[in-house]
Design an enzyme around this catalytic site. Structure first.
Site, PDB file in Angstrom:
ATOM      1  CG  ASP A  87      25.595  48.795  31.942  1.00  0.00           C
ATOM      2  OD1 ASP A  87      25.459  49.700  31.091  1.00  0.00           O
ATOM      3  OD2 ASP A  87      25.346  47.595  31.713  1.00  0.00           O
ATOM      4  CE  LYS A  90      36.378  43.687  41.316  1.00  0.00           C
ATOM      5  NZ  LYS A  90      35.866  42.499  42.012  1.00  0.00           N
TER       6      LYS A  90
HETATM    7  P1  5BU Z   1      41.780  36.076  47.282  1.00  0.00           P
HETATM    8  O1  5BU Z   1      41.192  34.764  47.629  1.00  0.00           O
HETATM    9  O2  5BU Z   1      42.525  36.740  48.475  1.00  0.00           O
HETATM   10  O3  5BU Z   1      42.583  36.033  46.021  1.00  0.00           O
HETATM   11  O4  5BU Z   1      40.487  37.006  47.013  1.00  0.00           O
HETATM   12  C1  5BU Z   1      40.605  38.334  46.601  1.00  0.00           C
HETATM   13  C2  5BU Z   1      39.232  38.958  46.508  1.00  0.00           C
HETATM   14  O5  5BU Z   1      39.383  40.305  46.104  1.00  0.00           O
HETATM   15  C3  5BU Z   1      38.333  38.304  45.483  1.00  0.00           C
HETATM   16  O6  5BU Z   1      37.019  38.358  45.996  1.00  0.00           O
HETATM   17  C4  5BU Z   1      38.452  39.170  44.260  1.00  0.00           C
HETATM   18  O7  5BU Z   1      37.252  39.202  43.535  1.00  0.00           O
HETATM   19  C5  5BU Z   1      38.741  40.535  44.853  1.00  0.00           C
HETATM   20  N1  5BU Z   1      39.622  41.388  44.032  1.00  0.00           N
HETATM   21  C6  5BU Z   1      40.902  41.043  43.690  1.00  0.00           C
HETATM   22  O8  5BU Z   1      41.386  39.984  44.052  1.00  0.00           O
HETATM   23  N2  5BU Z   1      41.672  41.889  42.952  1.00  0.00           N
HETATM   24  C7  5BU Z   1      41.212  43.091  42.524  1.00  0.00           C
HETATM   25  O9  5BU Z   1      41.962  43.852  41.895  1.00  0.00           O
HETATM   26  C8  5BU Z   1      39.890  43.429  42.877  1.00  0.00           C
HETATM   27  C9  5BU Z   1      39.118  42.588  43.637  1.00  0.00           C
HETATM   28 BR1  5BU Z   1      39.226  45.059  42.326  1.00  0.00          BR
END
Ligand code: 5BU
Length: 487
Positions: free
Chosen positions: A319, A316
């Site tokens: 900058d 992500k």
């Molecule tokens: P989870 O364990 O299924 O909750 O992980 C979700 C992953 O997706 C995690 O690595 C977050 O950093 C990433 N993510 C997210 O959950 N939601 C978002 O909107 C974004 C990334 Br952009």
């Protein structure tokens, strides 16, 4: 001589009234062909025409194609399509050949409404261009077209070509079998047969460029009524990484990305091996790995190559261009050297894309082996991304379409089917994590929100059996996609 089945009889008749001819013919494309197929002489031969229409209808029924209407490809297949429709009392529509403007519905004659299922009837398939041209007109009027029934497949790659546009072709007979019948019936010599087959094998055909462009325009202008298949999207995409990813999704029947938020490299490698067969992307947060070194990256890359998945560093970037270029290409992690996909926020403006793209170009390589996803909306509660943010993301994605492959989002940012939509915050069992994460099911993400890929983290990595659970998520997400196609 073998007994004459109706199909044999038909091939023999076709030879007699010169619907199948041998010699030296110059085709529309300018190439010379030793065989010429054209069923137009059948128009004033009611018996073979009736037989052909009966066999075609049987094929439609035997293939289990659901349909409301039949459409013949103009002009040569109109007689057989009419004959089927009259005999079987099926409603027919036709496409006018002269009108090229897909925006107007007058292109199609005969009563129809959006959502009606149409089966295409064609005499001969060569490249598939004529069928595709008809499919385009029908789809642009909201009709659902997934199957075509043809008399003879010239075996010059047309059937394969059509698959890429979501059309399954069912042929009564292929040309090589027809040639065998003619040799058996002593109508042509064995030498004629083998020479014709050699020519066919040496001359695979592609869909005419003009029609591919029309199809592309139609999709881009969003005059198609639903999301296309991954195969079609691969053809539509102009970014090689998007094409490779979509092709892999079809091959592995998977639209699953696993988010491996683990902090020890060994744990990550072990998990990658467990879930590798079920996924198309493995997503990392490399900055949480406590024992990072490049040997770990080499090992992970080897697993990715062996098990066929892409690596996505969820960095992500946010900058100014100068800084993100350094963060992407330099430092301890040298992300651009190994991560196929990265993502970026657009808060700092499009300079972020300029910077990231320049970092890959500096590696002396084409930047098109790397792709970037723009974060367009987030799964976390009360996030600050307002409704206009995805619109801006789409605007910039178009300008940087040589580097941006799509979006991380909670719903579709745009109907532009060149771009992939990947949705995180997916879990089968729970609705949140107590820290702001909000989950939807794979069915909701793919079926209702239009995601192409679901990103699942703890739903898989936290399960007692990650391998089995990854397969379960894969199955649910892919089924939701297949279901979406049939709507
Ligand atoms: P989870 O364990 O299924 O909750 O992980 C979700 C992953 O997706 C995690 O690595 C977050 O950093 C990433 N993510 C997210 O959950 N939601 C978002 O909107 C974004 C990334 Br952009």
């Amino acid at each position: 001589m073998s007994s004459a089945t109706p199909l044999r009889q038909l091939v023999s008749d076709c030879y007699e009234f010169k619907a199948i001819k041998f010699g030296d013919f110059v085709l529309k494309t300018g190439i010379h062909s030793p065989i010429y197929l054209d069923i137009r002489p059948m128009v004033n031969r009611p018996k073979p025409l009736k037989l052909l229409s009966e066999l075609m209808y049987e094929k439609i029924i035997a293939s289990g194609i659901g349909y409301d209407l039949i459409c013949g490809v103009p002009y040569s297949a109109l007689s057989v399509a009419s004959s089927i429709c009259v005999q079987k009392e099926v409603n027919m529509i036709t496409k006018r050949k002269e009108n090229k403007d897909y925006g107007t519905k007058q292109l199609i004659e005969g009563q129809h409404k959006p959502g009606d299922r149409v089966v295409i009837v064609e005499d001969i398939i060569s490249s598939g261009s004529s069928i595709l041209e008809t499919v385009l007109a029908l789809r642009s009027a909201g009709l659902v077209v997934t199957d075509a029934v043809v008399f003879i497949d010239r075996q010059q790659n047309g059937v394969n070509n059509m698959l890429e546009y979501g059309i399954t072709v069912h042929s009564l007979i292929d040309v090589k079998t027809a040639l065998e019948y003619l040799v058996d019936d002593q109508k042509i010599s064995e030498q004629q047969r083998s020479e014709t087959i050699a020519w066919i094998n040496a001359n695979p055909l592609r869909i005419n460029d003009e029609i591919v462009n029309e199809w592309r325009l139609l999709c881009l202008e969003n005059r198609t009524t639903k999301l296309l298949s991954y195969e079609e999207r691969s053809r539509l995409s102009t970014h090689p990484l998007t094409q490779q990813l979509l092709d892999l999704m079809v091959k592995k029947r998977s639209n699953l990305c696993v988010a491996v938020d683990l902090i020890r490299s060994q744990q990550i490698l072990e998990l990658a091996k467990e879930v590798g067969p079920a996924i198309v992307i493995l997503k990392l947060h490399i900055d949480i790995v406590e024992d990072f070194d490049h040997q770990f990256i080499e090992q992970l890359t080897a697993i990715a190559e062996e098990m066929k998945f892409f690596i996505f560093e969820d960095r992500k970037f946010a900058d100014i261009g100068q800084t993100v270029a350094l963060q992407y290409g330099k430092g301890v992690h040298r992300i651009s050297s190994w991560s196929h996909i990265v993502n970026a926020h657009l808060v700092s403006g499009p300079g972020v894309l300029e910077g990231l793209r320049s970092a890959v170009q500096q590696d002396g390589d084409s930047h098109q082996h790397r792709g970037c996803l723009l974060v367009a909306s987030m799964s976390s509660k009360d996030n600050l991304m307002n409704a206009s943010y995805p619109k801006s993301a789409y605007k910039w994605s178009q300008k940087y379409a040589d580097f941006v492959i799509g979006f991380i989002s909670q719903s579709r940012v745009s109907a532009d089917q060149r771009f992939l939509h990947m949705t995180p915050g997916v879990h089968i069992d729970v609705s949140g994590d107590g820290l702001g994460q909000q989950y939807v099911t794979p069915e909701e993400a793919i079926g209702k929100r239009g995601a192409d890929v679901v990103i699942v983290g703890r739903g898989i990595t936290g399960a007692a059996d990650p391998r089995g659970t990854a397969h379960l998520y894969r199955q649910k997400a892919y089924e939701a996609y297949v279901q979406r196609l049939s709507l």
